[in-house]
Write a protein that holds these residues in place. Structure first.
Motif, PDB file in Angstrom:
ATOM      1  N   GLU A   1       0.830  -1.222  -0.042  1.00 21.69           N
ATOM      2  CA  GLU A   1      -0.009  -0.080  -0.181  1.00 21.69           C
ATOM      3  C   GLU A   1       0.750   1.353   0.027  1.00 21.69           C
ATOM      4  OE1 GLU A   1      -0.538  -2.432   2.134  1.00 21.69           O
ATOM      5  OE2 GLU A   1      -2.160  -3.378   1.047  1.00 21.69           O
ATOM      6  N   VAL A   2       1.961   1.133   0.928  1.00 19.94           N
ATOM      7  CA  VAL A   2       2.883   2.452   0.909  1.00 19.94           C
ATOM      8  C   VAL A   2       3.451   2.403  -0.739  1.00 19.94           C
ATOM      9  CG1 VAL A   2       4.721   3.524   2.194  1.00 19.94           C
ATOM     10  CG2 VAL A   2       3.077   2.147   3.377  1.00 19.94           C
ATOM     11  N   LEU A   3       4.123   1.316  -0.986  1.00 17.51           N
ATOM     12  CA  LEU A   3       4.741   1.577  -2.369  1.00 17.51           C
ATOM     13  C   LEU A   3       3.723   2.044  -3.656  1.00 17.51           C
ATOM     14  CD1 LEU A   3       6.331  -2.051  -2.224  1.00 17.51           C
ATOM     15  CD2 LEU A   3       7.419   0.271  -2.611  1.00 17.51           C
ATOM     16  N   GLN A   4       2.497   1.636  -3.392  1.00 17.41           N
ATOM     17  CA  GLN A   4       1.379   2.085  -4.555  1.00 17.41           C
ATOM     18  C   GLN A   4       1.083   3.489  -4.141  1.00 17.41           C
ATOM     19  OE1 GLN A   4      -1.820  -0.740  -3.310  1.00 17.41           O
ATOM     20  NE2 GLN A   4      -1.467  -1.890  -5.426  1.00 17.41           N
ATOM     21  N   LEU A   5       1.014   4.156  -2.993  1.00 16.21           N
ATOM     22  CA  LEU A   5       0.722   5.478  -2.670  1.00 16.21           C
ATOM     23  C   LEU A   5       2.184   6.280  -3.301  1.00 16.21           C
ATOM     24  CD1 LEU A   5      -0.596   7.651  -1.297  1.00 16.21           C
ATOM     25  CD2 LEU A   5       0.540   7.196   1.096  1.00 16.21           C
ATOM     26  N   TYR A   6       3.447   5.731  -2.983  1.00 16.37           N
ATOM     27  CA  TYR A   6       4.460   6.445  -3.376  1.00 16.37           C
ATOM     28  C   TYR A   6       4.458   6.721  -4.981  1.00 16.37           C
ATOM     29  CZ  TYR A   6       9.569   7.256  -4.288  1.00 16.37           C
ATOM     30  OH  TYR A   6      10.880   7.421  -4.781  1.00 16.37           O
ATOM     31  N   CYS A   7       4.159   5.454  -5.562  1.00 14.62           N
ATOM     32  CA  CYS A   7       4.203   5.638  -7.129  1.00 14.62           C
ATOM     33  C   CYS A   7       2.929   6.546  -7.582  1.00 14.62           C
ATOM     34  CB  CYS A   7       3.825   4.179  -7.615  1.00 14.62           C
ATOM     35  SG  CYS A   7       3.958   3.872  -9.519  1.00 14.62           S
ATOM     36  N   GLN A   8       1.694   6.506  -7.022  1.00 12.15           N
ATOM     37  CA  GLN A   8       0.632   7.237  -7.134  1.00 12.15           C
ATOM     38  C   GLN A   8       1.126   8.734  -7.035  1.00 12.15           C
ATOM     39  OE1 GLN A   8      -2.536   6.192  -4.676  1.00 12.15           O
ATOM     40  NE2 GLN A   8      -2.887   4.287  -5.889  1.00 12.15           N
TER      41      GLN A   8
END
Ligand SMILES: [Zn+2]
Ligand SMILES: [Zn+2]
Length: 269
Positions: free
Chosen positions: A204-211
């Motif tokens: 979830e944190v990786l996805q947020l960073y990418c977004q």
């Protein structure tokens, strides 16, 4: 192309791995590049303090570079404990060291190990931990935030894992500051090997960073044993792709270079 950008040897106080053995294992596993990231601290009260000898460390890297020329690209990195404190001492210690890559870590809270920090009652441990990571990314001279949510390794058998929604403000602030300061994050696969059952940080944190537009991303095993060299790297590459990343990065004299993720192939042995 597969690499491992978080690797410890006996130049770290908590590893007995011999560097040339790690290089041999990396070649055996089909890695093309490895970046050693030994623990280093300038604060005398920390267990890391006083172990690393830069001259010996860099000389051994040079010997391994010669031994593995044409077989393995070897980079000289370091993992700093709380580099947002004693910054002058860190600057002086690192000024003339030819390092390719610097990881910044929060391993201690108020100079105490995370296990002891978790034993303190009546505080929001995750909030305080993430605030400390935010402080680090605001001030420290680093390339990548190591294991962004490391606290969960010690918390899973104690206060439990955290929900991103409960700490979204502070985690967003960490990621936004990182993006602004050209600091990246890593997928640290050691979480899969420990009790957390997921990498540091979470999907979830990786996805947020990418977004949010974050691009600088490295992948590392955080191995302290020869046999963990390159562990779960292909799973991390798969995860990076699923989260929307187009590239991961290598570092040369602290300059990031993108390697497109579609160039990575898996040669699982
Ligand atoms: Zn660490
Ligand atoms: Zn490490």
């Amino acid at each position: 192309m597969i690499y491992d950008y978080h690797v410890h040897t006996n130049h770290s106080f908590d590893s007995r791995a011999v560097m040339s053995d790690v290089c041999a294992e990396a070649v055996e596993r089909g890695l093309q590049e490895i970046c050693f990231t030994e623990h280093y601290a300038v604060n005398p009260v920390l267990p890391t303090y006083g172990h690393l000898d830069f001259t010996q460390y860099l000389a051994e890297i040079e010997r391994c570079k010669q031994q593995y020329e044409g077989k393995l690209i070897i980079k000289a990195g370091i993992e700093l404990c709380e580099p947002h404190y004693m910054q002058t001492q860190y600057e002086e210690a690192l000024a003339h060291q030819p390092l390719d890559f610097i990881l910044g870590s929060v391993h201690n809270m108020n100079e105490r190990k995370l296990r002891l920090f978790l034993a303190q009652e009546g505080i929001d441990h995750y909030e305080l931990y993430f605030r400390e990571v935010l402080h680090m990314v605001q001030h420290a001279d680093i390339d990548i935030i190591a294991h962004l949510d490391l606290l969960k390794r010690y918390a899973v058998g104690n206060i439990g894992n955290y929900k991103l929604s409960d700490y979204e403000d502070v985690i967003e602030a960490i990621l936004q500051t990182a993006i602004t300061r050209h600091i990246g994050i890593e997928i640290n696969t050691s979480g899969w090997r420990g009790g957390a059952g997921e990498p540091f940080p979470s999907r979830e944190v990786l996805q947020l960073y990418c977004q949010m537009g974050g691009e600088l991303l490295t992948i590392g095993s955080d191995s302290h044993f020869v046999e963990h060299t390159g562990a779960e790297i292909s799973d991390a590459i798969q995860l990076a792709k699923e989260c929307g990343f187009k590239a991961i990065y290598t570092y040369n004299q602290r300059q990031p270079q993108a390697v497109a993720l579609d160039k990575y192939y898996f040669d699982k042995k």
